[in-house]
Design a protein around this motif. Sequence first.
Motif, short mmCIF file in Angstrom:
data_model
loop_
_atom_site.label_atom_id
_atom_site.label_comp_id
_atom_site.label_asym_id
_atom_site.label_seq_id
_atom_site.Cartn_x
_atom_site.Cartn_y
_atom_site.Cartn_z
N GLN B 26 7.13 10.29 1.83
CA GLN B 26 7.08 11.59 2.52
C GLN B 26 6.15 11.55 3.72
N PHE B 27 5.00 10.94 3.50
CA PHE B 27 4.06 10.85 4.63
C PHE B 27 4.59 9.94 5.72
N LEU B 28 5.21 8.82 5.30
CA LEU B 28 5.77 7.90 6.32
C LEU B 28 6.87 8.59 7.12
N ASP B 29 7.68 9.37 6.43
CA ASP B 29 8.75 10.08 7.14
C ASP B 29 8.16 11.08 8.13
N ARG B 30 7.12 11.74 7.68
CA ARG B 30 6.49 12.73 8.54
C ARG B 30 5.88 12.05 9.78
N THR B 43 -0.06 1.41 14.04
CA THR B 43 0.82 0.61 13.17
C THR B 43 1.14 1.35 11.88
N VAL B 44 2.41 1.41 11.54
CA VAL B 44 2.79 1.72 10.17
C VAL B 44 3.69 0.58 9.71
N ASP B 45 3.66 0.31 8.44
CA ASP B 45 4.45 -0.79 7.89
C ASP B 45 4.99 -0.33 6.55
N ARG B 46 6.18 0.24 6.63
CA ARG B 46 6.79 0.87 5.46
C ARG B 46 6.81 -0.06 4.25
N ALA B 47 7.23 -1.29 4.48
CA ALA B 47 7.38 -2.23 3.36
C ALA B 47 6.03 -2.49 2.69
N LYS B 48 5.02 -2.73 3.50
CA LYS B 48 3.70 -3.01 2.93
C LYS B 48 3.16 -1.81 2.16
N SER B 49 3.30 -0.63 2.77
CA SER B 49 2.77 0.57 2.13
C SER B 49 3.49 0.84 0.81
N LEU B 50 4.80 0.69 0.85
CA LEU B 50 5.55 1.00 -0.37
C LEU B 50 5.29 -0.03 -1.47
N ALA B 51 5.04 -1.27 -1.08
CA ALA B 51 4.70 -2.27 -2.09
C ALA B 51 3.41 -1.86 -2.80
N GLN B 52 2.43 -1.40 -2.02
CA GLN B 52 1.19 -0.93 -2.64
C GLN B 52 1.45 0.31 -3.50
N THR B 69 -6.02 6.46 -6.82
CA THR B 69 -4.89 5.56 -7.04
C THR B 69 -3.58 6.23 -6.66
N GLY B 70 -2.84 5.54 -5.80
CA GLY B 70 -1.52 6.05 -5.40
C GLY B 70 -1.55 6.95 -4.19
N ILE B 71 -2.73 7.28 -3.69
CA ILE B 71 -2.81 8.20 -2.55
C ILE B 71 -2.83 7.39 -1.25
N PRO B 72 -1.94 7.72 -0.33
CA PRO B 72 -1.92 6.99 0.94
C PRO B 72 -3.07 7.43 1.86
N ILE B 73 -3.77 6.46 2.39
CA ILE B 73 -4.93 6.73 3.25
C ILE B 73 -4.71 6.01 4.58
N ALA B 74 -5.03 6.72 5.67
CA ALA B 74 -4.90 6.12 7.00
C ALA B 74 -6.22 5.48 7.40
N HIS B 75 -6.15 4.30 7.99
CA HIS B 75 -7.38 3.60 8.37
C HIS B 75 -7.47 3.40 9.87
N LYS B 76 -8.63 3.71 10.37
CA LYS B 76 -8.87 3.47 11.80
C LYS B 76 -8.60 2.00 12.09
N ARG B 110 -9.00 -1.80 -4.17
CA ARG B 110 -9.47 -1.85 -5.56
C ARG B 110 -9.24 -0.51 -6.26
N ALA B 111 -9.41 0.57 -5.49
CA ALA B 111 -9.23 1.91 -6.06
C ALA B 111 -7.75 2.24 -6.25
N GLY B 112 -6.87 1.36 -5.75
CA GLY B 112 -5.44 1.61 -5.92
C GLY B 112 -4.86 2.53 -4.86
N ALA B 113 -5.62 2.81 -3.80
CA ALA B 113 -5.09 3.64 -2.72
C ALA B 113 -4.07 2.83 -1.93
N VAL B 114 -3.23 3.53 -1.20
CA VAL B 114 -2.17 2.89 -0.40
C VAL B 114 -2.59 2.94 1.06
N ILE B 115 -2.44 1.81 1.75
CA ILE B 115 -2.70 1.82 3.20
C ILE B 115 -1.49 2.45 3.87
N LEU B 116 -1.69 3.61 4.47
CA LEU B 116 -0.59 4.36 5.07
C LEU B 116 -0.29 3.85 6.48
#
Lengths: 95, 493, 501
Positions: B26-30, B43-52, B69-76, B110-116
């Motif tokens: 949902q976030f990637l689509d947005r 950069t967004v990388d759908r495949a990498k994010s979804l794998a996480q 865990t499971g929450i997508p986070i954007a990184h500078k 480690r926390a299980g967050a997703v790189i968005l």
Amino acid sequence: MPLSLDEVKRIAYLARIEISESEALRTQGQLNDIFGLIERMQAVDTSAVEPMTHAQGRALRLREDGVTESDQKSLFQSVAPQVEEGLYLVPKVIE
Amino acid sequence: MFNASLKEIAAALGARKISSVDLTEQFLDRIGRLNGDLNAFITVDRAKSLAQAREADARIARGDAAPLTGIPIAHKDIFCARGWLTSCGSKMLSNFVSPYDAHVIEQFNRAGAVILGKTNMDEFAMGSSNETSFYGPVKNPWDRAFVPGGSSGGSACAIAARLAPGATGTDTGGSIRQPAALSGITGLKPTYGRVSRYGMVAFASSLDQGGAMGKSAEDVALLLNVMAGFDARDSTSLERSPEDFAGALAQPWAGAAAEQPLAGLRIGVAREHFGAGLAADVAEAVRGALAEFERLGASRVDIELPRSELSVPAYYVIAPAEASSNLSRFDGVRYGYRAPEYRDLLDMYCKTRAQGFGAEVKRRILIGTYVLSHGYYDAYYLKAQRIRRLIAEDFARAFSRCDLIMGPTSPTVAFPLGSKVSDPVQMYLNDIYTIPPNLAGLPAMSLPCGFGAGNLPVGLHVVGDYFSEARMLKVAHHFQRATDWHLRAPKGI
Amino acid sequence: MEWETVIGLEVHAQLSTASKIFSGASTQFGAPPNAQACAVDIALPGVLPVANRGAVERAIRFGLAVNGMSAHNINRRSVFARKNYFYPDLPKGYQISQYELPVVLGGTINIVLRDGEKAVRLTRAHLEEDAGKSLHEDFHGMSGIDLNRAGTPLLEIVSEPDMRSAEEAVAYARALHSLVRWIDICDGNMQEGSFRCDANVSVRPKGAQALGTRREIKNLNSFRFLQQAIEFEARWQIETIQDGGTIVQATVLFDPDTGETRAMRTKEDAHDYRYFPDPDLPPLVVTEATIAEIRASMPELPEQRRRRYMSEFGLSAYDAALLTADRELGEHFEEVVRHSLKEGEPLAGADFKLCANWVINEVSAKLNEENLPAAKAGVGGDTLGHILRRLREGAINAKTAKDLFSEFWSEARESAYARRGGDPRRVDALIESRGLKQMSDEGALEAIVDQVLGANAKSVEEYRSGKQKAFNALIGQAMKATGGKGNPARISEILRRKLAS
């Protein structure tokens, strides 16, 4: 103290940044504006103040001597502009 | 989900109302819909994010989920993430796929967050408007003709436009707080040394500090819980026992009762923060916020920060000096950009750096080279370091009389794109309130406190004493329970 | 006009740590290119330095060793700075090095020359990281960069300009080389670049106070080159001045093939290194507890040992210096002394001079010949000591002692020095089984001397006409007649008596 054009070129050379004559002129003006701002520091007497180089006044932490790294050359060199036989290639170094 | 808090998202994931994969998609689509215009992500990388995300879903299913865990986070895009382009907003690193993870990235993994994705930023974090990025300017979601602030403008925009539920940023002279203020979100720069700098591309090492950006103090606290912590690979990382920044947010200030939860809190207000240069709309919103704090039981203490006006000149010596040295490694030899044509080694260096760096970065390298060069070191560099100490001492004196210092984050609301790019000095003066805490190494945050001209957001600046992040977040949280500035979203978003 | 050469040395000693000074990569020599260059060493964006305790401790050991174990010269707070310049073997674009506040400030190295002792003052010793290597083999007109050495810990040891000849400079470098190995901070391997010397050389008219303009000879990696380079450079400077020229400050390289020095291609920019304290590294603080702990772990220093050999053992300054040129050699010598004692004899009764001569003339000579460290000596100190005991007791003569020593050493050589040759018990067994016992029986020796005199009338005549050489020939004949076992002192006495009658 305004920077001369020669000084701008000298520091560009020290910083290894190619700079054209027109860029140097434009840069000279901008740097002098900025140094106008920086010069405001001189208004305060700091002769008795110890310089503060770090945000925290802590002592250096030391690591125990031991090898913790393994060979990652191929990974690291996968992003290198030019490598051969494990070496990074650069235009000829003359001593 | 786009307006939900991290806690709410975590609850939904935990209750299996949504999977991490769905949430991430949902976030990637947005992002796919809105980023073309806002330019918040490099950069967004759908495949990498979804794998996480899939891994996170498995972890949730196993029942060992951590809070994020499971929450997508954007990184500078200043944080190295293995396998991700880490450009730092620069042509110089526009081909640099990092072979390693920053400590901050490791912590989120480690926390299980997703790189968005990796967010846009001023080149090498040098800028206050996100206009120096090699990847083009970021737009302010409140009005796209305006800047989002910088240098963490991509992260601020992503939060404000609800492209990401949480984001990381870095702050050297205000790079988290100023864009947080201009984009209407909450951002915190912790005490220097709280968050490891390992893997964070260095701008000015003695000032740089990673921090969190989110919709609320509560979200920021949850992000900080993941980011903060000792790292032996950073010699300036602080060895402190772990703290839960989110656990006691709702509890009142020590000794206060529920109806006046901030009773006993002494807020320092410095005359210097309300002088000439502060726009009337910003002053009004900040005064409104201070009145709200008084309603919550806090008291006001007049303090003085007499040397704060010297912080900008001192900063524009120290930060460029360190930057000029930190950026010497970008020489076209081991990674990154190399000029396509050159005569010899010297020419390769000079052309690579002339072509790989943008105008503002080059300007700061030249300033830094000059102030460190023979004959000028004492007059500029040492002088600035001495003023730095005076500024830290001003804060120490102030904190003997108050618990927190509040004022405006930025002298104005967001300014139009392009309006200051040709005037570096005007751009630099934007950071007049945010720079002093970096010089002293103190924690500081910005939280939304109203709107000014053009219905653009205003940020309240909160500076705490060393290691007082938990208290700052608690105070901010009580303010956000009593107000709804932080819940407002840009129109059409 | 008489000229004086003034020399100061800067020595880069590679510290013998397992890992680098600011990273966990190995420092081992000889790895494939860049296999030991980790993320920190190649200066990836975002990496940070973390200082190695082993390097710091070694610097402190050195500081204590050059200051008679006093820590007055150890800075309790020292600072790592950045020295900024661009070079392909310098990945960060700066070298981390101590600049304004080094860890060691001051100290002394005493050197012993044939004509006496001299104290060379140290200015400072500071920690820094080494650079990588540029390989100039041709890669389509390009150079290759190997960063394995980048980040290797170095202690740069800077002397005052206290030396006045190439010999003094070499004696100083040798003393320093011996010391750093002695206190286990550097392996001293000069071929691998673990100990590199730069020499600052100037000349001035003898008696002048002011120093002349100096030129710095870079990267001398053997004592022989150090000597040759300084000698050439000093001569060149004197000739240049005498020819009306002036010396221009410069960095020069020594070419071992021509034996000459030449100025390096001058860098186009005047060096402006823009030193400033490294913001990634807080100040290095050395506590009293750390110093005490390190001091307790230090061995007896060469200087202390040298003085002890002179005062307790009565050795000459020169012999004492030779025996303390390296730690193992001194330990070997002391083992020889202990085993040379007769039954119940106190240490004070030992013949220190005899033992010293054997270690210096026989053991050292063989070690040098075979290029071995003293720890690998072919004959153990216990064995040699036992041989000398038997010699001192008169059981064997010096020739037999030497033969046994040589035989044992050859055994060790055959094992490629994996084993030592001989042992004390075999010394006695061989004396017994081969009948090596010295012949001291007066009657038997007299008979042999009579026989020699009878058979060598010509030599007798020559001796009587004043040729001393003839006497030695007669002794030689007599010794030969005893199968080498005769007591030379007794034979000489008998011979002298008979010739006089």
